[in-house]
Design an enzyme around this catalytic site. Structure first.
Site, PDB file in Angstrom:
ATOM      1  N   HIS A  61       0.808  -1.218   0.000  1.00  0.00           N
ATOM      2  CA  HIS A  61       0.000   0.000   0.000  1.00  0.00           C
ATOM      3  C   HIS A  61       0.843   1.271   0.000  1.00  0.00           C
ATOM      4  O   HIS A  61       1.988   1.272   0.435  1.00  0.00           O
ATOM      5  CB  HIS A  61      -0.900   0.041   1.246  1.00  0.00           C
ATOM      6  CG  HIS A  61      -1.804  -1.135   1.373  1.00  0.00           C
ATOM      7  ND1 HIS A  61      -2.166  -1.650   2.587  1.00  0.00           N
ATOM      8  CD2 HIS A  61      -2.433  -1.900   0.441  1.00  0.00           C
ATOM      9  CE1 HIS A  61      -2.979  -2.679   2.409  1.00  0.00           C
ATOM     10  NE2 HIS A  61      -3.150  -2.851   1.116  1.00  0.00           N
ATOM     11  N   LYS A  71       6.403   6.191   6.921  1.00  0.00           N
ATOM     12  CA  LYS A  71       5.926   5.378   8.043  1.00  0.00           C
ATOM     13  C   LYS A  71       7.104   4.878   8.870  1.00  0.00           C
ATOM     14  O   LYS A  71       8.156   4.547   8.325  1.00  0.00           O
ATOM     15  CB  LYS A  71       5.149   4.158   7.537  1.00  0.00           C
ATOM     16  CG  LYS A  71       3.886   4.499   6.781  1.00  0.00           C
ATOM     17  CD  LYS A  71       3.234   3.246   6.243  1.00  0.00           C
ATOM     18  CE  LYS A  71       1.990   3.581   5.441  1.00  0.00           C
ATOM     19  NZ  LYS A  71       1.416   2.394   4.809  1.00  0.00           N
ATOM     20  N   TYR A 131       2.218   1.508  13.647  1.00  0.00           N
ATOM     21  CA  TYR A 131       3.000   2.400  12.804  1.00  0.00           C
ATOM     22  C   TYR A 131       2.584   3.849  12.960  1.00  0.00           C
ATOM     23  O   TYR A 131       1.428   4.164  13.217  1.00  0.00           O
ATOM     24  CB  TYR A 131       2.983   1.968  11.343  1.00  0.00           C
ATOM     25  CG  TYR A 131       1.633   1.792  10.691  1.00  0.00           C
ATOM     26  CD1 TYR A 131       1.144   2.731   9.800  1.00  0.00           C
ATOM     27  CD2 TYR A 131       0.872   0.652  10.930  1.00  0.00           C
ATOM     28  CE1 TYR A 131      -0.068   2.560   9.172  1.00  0.00           C
ATOM     29  CE2 TYR A 131      -0.339   0.465  10.301  1.00  0.00           C
ATOM     30  CZ  TYR A 131      -0.806   1.423   9.421  1.00  0.00           C
ATOM     31  OH  TYR A 131      -2.018   1.255   8.803  1.00  0.00           O
ATOM     32  N   ASP A 169      -6.622  -6.151  -1.943  1.00  0.00           N
ATOM     33  CA  ASP A 169      -5.230  -6.497  -2.213  1.00  0.00           C
ATOM     34  C   ASP A 169      -5.104  -7.528  -3.333  1.00  0.00           C
ATOM     35  O   ASP A 169      -4.120  -7.530  -4.070  1.00  0.00           O
ATOM     36  CB  ASP A 169      -4.534  -6.983  -0.943  1.00  0.00           C
ATOM     37  CG  ASP A 169      -4.251  -5.845   0.025  1.00  0.00           C
ATOM     38  OD1 ASP A 169      -4.350  -4.664  -0.378  1.00  0.00           O
ATOM     39  OD2 ASP A 169      -3.928  -6.134   1.193  1.00  0.00           O
TER      40      ASP A 169
END
Length: 186
Positions: A61, A71, A131, A169
């Site tokens: 992603h 991130k 995250y 996905d």
């Protein structure tokens, strides 16, 4: 904190200094002052957490500009194989990836800059994944490439025929059919 550079500039593995004794352990999981000095000045604005079972694969992603995100990720329970794929047009490492084993025991963190697709595979019975992001999530800016793309040559540590993926996905394009919104800047 020990900062480990990878073969792709900007993608960094961080190992904290862990202090252990008979009571357990302690470590500083994040210090803006130290992070800014050792990695770069990033203003994290959102923290996220997911819990997944063995075989779950999430990714690959990213958020399209102007909502792109850097991130800082870690696994606080269980273990995951975490991966960053360079999707910056014109980059000398375009299409290459860095993978990092993140576990509750090694306490490693993985920094993924903007311009990379990110994903992970759960290797333990359960994994709790956290995250930090430097931009807020925007559903309309959601993007991805296929986590199953064989040309990426990622060894996920689990048989792909046993992978548990979301419908979203499963529908992502492979890298060869992907028009990246990111451009490499020297």
């Amino acid at each position: 904190m020990n900062v480990l550079k990878t073969h792709i500039e900007g993608v960094i593995i961080i190992e904290p200094k862990v202090f252990t004794d008979t009571r357990g352990y302690f470590f500083e999981s994040y210090s803006k002052k130290v992070f800014d000095r050792e990695v770069g000045c990033i203003d994290f604005v959102q923290d996220n957490e997911s819990c997944s079972s063995r075989g779950v694969m999430r990714g690959l992603h990213f958020q399209r500009p102007p909502y792109a995100q850097a991130k800082l990720v870690r696994c606080v329970r269980g273990s995951v194989l975490d991966v960053a794929v360079d999707i910056r047009k014109g980059s000398p490492t375009y299409g290459q990836h860095v993978s990092c084993l993140l576990t509750e025991y090694n306490h490693r963190q993985f920094f993924i800059p903007r311009g990379f697709a990110h994903g992970f595979a759960v290797l333990s019975d359960i994994a709790v994944f956290q995250y930090k992001c430097d931009n807020y999530y925007c559903p309309e800016a959601d993007g991805g490439i296929s986590i199953l793309d064989p040309t990426l040559e990622i060894d996920w540590g689990i048989p792909l025929n046993e992978a548990i993926l979301s419908d979203k996905d499963r529908r992502q394009p492979i890298l060869a059919n992907f028009d990246t919104p990111f451009t490499f800047k020297n």
